[in-house]
Design an enzyme around this catalytic site. Structure first.
Site, PDB file in Angstrom:
ATOM      1  N   VAL A  77      41.013  45.251  28.982  1.00  0.00           N
ATOM      2  CA  VAL A  77      41.447  44.148  29.289  1.00  0.00           C
ATOM      3  C   VAL A  77      40.737  43.507  30.765  1.00  0.00           C
ATOM      4  O   VAL A  77      40.649  44.177  31.601  1.00  0.00           O
ATOM      5  CB  VAL A  77      43.076  44.236  29.657  1.00  0.00           C
ATOM      6  CG1 VAL A  77      43.549  42.920  30.291  1.00  0.00           C
ATOM      7  CG2 VAL A  77      43.710  44.768  28.499  1.00  0.00           C
ATOM      8  N   CYS A  78      40.177  42.369  30.346  1.00  0.00           N
ATOM      9  CA  CYS A  78      39.777  41.639  31.601  1.00  0.00           C
ATOM     10  C   CYS A  78      40.408  41.739  32.658  1.00  0.00           C
ATOM     11  O   CYS A  78      41.683  40.800  32.622  1.00  0.00           O
ATOM     12  CB  CYS A  78      38.987  40.311  31.378  1.00  0.00           C
ATOM     13  SG  CYS A  78      38.186  39.547  32.636  1.00  0.00           S
ATOM     14  N   ILE A  79      40.203  42.345  33.981  1.00  0.00           N
ATOM     15  CA  ILE A  79      41.001  42.440  35.139  1.00  0.00           C
ATOM     16  C   ILE A  79      41.275  40.917  35.719  1.00  0.00           C
ATOM     17  O   ILE A  79      42.199  40.517  36.371  1.00  0.00           O
ATOM     18  CB  ILE A  79      40.464  43.233  36.319  1.00  0.00           C
ATOM     19  CG1 ILE A  79      41.779  43.356  37.137  1.00  0.00           C
ATOM     20  CG2 ILE A  79      39.156  42.808  36.707  1.00  0.00           C
ATOM     21  CD1 ILE A  79      41.423  44.627  38.327  1.00  0.00           C
ATOM     22  N   ALA A  82      43.557  38.755  33.584  1.00  0.00           N
ATOM     23  CA  ALA A  82      44.943  39.487  33.510  1.00  0.00           C
ATOM     24  C   ALA A  82      45.494  39.114  34.700  1.00  0.00           C
ATOM     25  O   ALA A  82      46.863  38.497  34.632  1.00  0.00           O
ATOM     26  CB  ALA A  82      44.724  40.911  33.288  1.00  0.00           C
TER      27      ALA A  82
END
Length: 129
Positions: A77-79, A82
């Site tokens: 998940v792209c931090i 997110a």
């Protein structure tokens, strides 16, 4: 053939996550490999533990977890996307002084570098927007 998947659509507002999940299962059933899934933009909502669809609907988060458990597929998940949208792990919640978190394993917060690594590793990177 080895595939990587980029999911950019939110569950229940976009067909992208469901299409990506069906694609992954179809590819695997035909003997191909899926190296990983990278959730970006609104696609990061697929990882939220707070998602609670009606019982007669597919729970997308649970479906991604099942895919991970059955085939060892990484769920990144792209931090940046997110955090921008209020999806964070326990460690990030503590780091940012938040009382709650809504992202747990097997989903993992990573940077865009992980997407580049996935793209380089696979024969094809398929985008679901």
């Amino acid at each position: 053939m080895e595939y990587g998947l980029l999911v950019m659509g939110a569950p229940y507002t976009s067909a992208a996550p469901h299409s990506a999940l069906r694609f992954a299962r179809a590819a695997i059933s035909r003997g191909h490999q899926v190296a990983g899934v990278f959730f970006y933009q609104d696609g990061i909502h697929n990882a939220s533990t707070l998602m609670t669809p009606p019982q007669d609907e597919l729970n997308m988060r649970d479906a991604w977890i099942a895919l991970h458990r059955e085939h060892g597929i990484t769920l990144d998940v792209c931090i940046a996307a997110a955090l921008r949208r209020g999806v964070m792990s326990e460690a990030e919640a503590k780091r940012h002084g938040q009382a709650h978190f809504n992202l747990e394993a097997p989903f993992e917060l990573t940077g865009l570098g992980q997407l580049l690594t996935l793209q380089q590793r696979c024969d094809r990177l398929v985008t679901f927007a």
